[in-house]
Design an enzyme around this catalytic site. Structure first.
Site, mmCIF file in Angstrom:
data_model
loop_
_atom_site.group_PDB
_atom_site.id
_atom_site.type_symbol
_atom_site.label_atom_id
_atom_site.label_comp_id
_atom_site.label_asym_id
_atom_site.label_seq_id
_atom_site.Cartn_x
_atom_site.Cartn_y
_atom_site.Cartn_z
ATOM 1 N N CYS A 1 36.932 -24.284 -13.332
ATOM 2 C CA CYS A 1 37.724 -25.461 -12.971
ATOM 3 C C CYS A 1 36.942 -26.745 -13.221
ATOM 4 C CB CYS A 1 38.133 -25.382 -11.506
ATOM 5 S SG CYS A 1 39.190 -23.947 -11.165
ATOM 6 N N ASP A 2 37.675 -27.798 -13.516
ATOM 7 C CA ASP A 2 37.048 -29.097 -13.765
ATOM 8 C C ASP A 2 37.039 -29.934 -12.482
ATOM 9 O OD1 ASP A 2 39.643 -30.141 -13.511
ATOM 10 O OD2 ASP A 2 39.927 -30.334 -15.666
ATOM 11 N N LEU A 3 36.666 -31.188 -12.592
ATOM 12 C CA LEU A 3 36.571 -32.072 -11.429
ATOM 13 C C LEU A 3 37.918 -32.286 -10.731
ATOM 14 C CD1 LEU A 3 34.082 -34.792 -12.716
ATOM 15 C CD2 LEU A 3 33.670 -33.018 -11.010
#
Length: 130
Positions: free
Chosen positions: A17-19
């Site tokens: 997952c990203d930010l």
């Protein structure tokens, strides 16, 4: 439309997952590739052994339409079907979140084959896939 011929279930890992808390767009290609390799394995075809025999199956184009985001911990299924088109083998792959069966991604992956360094006219797909 042709039915799906293969399905694999996976789970989103935190580091994918990203930010924003959703699966990074590039990670979806890993899911799709893993499903294609598992599909080959289900047909007793080893991607590694093909490469060792200089039969190289290579992605030539990918189209991905993002519909909904997956998040950490989501369980999902990658479903696929195949279709021959001239020199190419097409993989139509869809990703569904298991909790609500919602479509998250639609993809079309075009694969070509090189055998002993030469582009194959597609006959190899007849013996490998169908």
């Amino acid at each position: 439309m042709q039915e799906y011929i293969f399905e694999i279930q996976l789970k989103v890992r935190d580091y994918e997952c990203d930010l924003q808390g959703v699966v990074n767009n590039a990670v979806y290609q890993n899911y799709l590739e893993h499903a294609r390799h598992e599909y080959l394995s289900s047909k007793a075809i080893s991607f590694k052994e093909l490469a060792e025999r200089d039969v190289l199956l290579m992605v030539s184009r990918i189209e991905m339409d993002f519909k909904r985001s997956l998040t950490s911990g989501d369980v999902f299924s990658v479903k696929l079907r195949t279709e021959r088109q001239g020199l190419k083998l097409l993989f139509f792959q869809d990703i569904f979140r298991s909790a609500d069966n919602s479509l998250c991604l639609k993809a079309k992956v075009e694969v070509i084959a090189k055998i002993n360094g030469k582009l194959n006219r597609g006959e190899v797909f007849d013996t490998l896939i169908f």
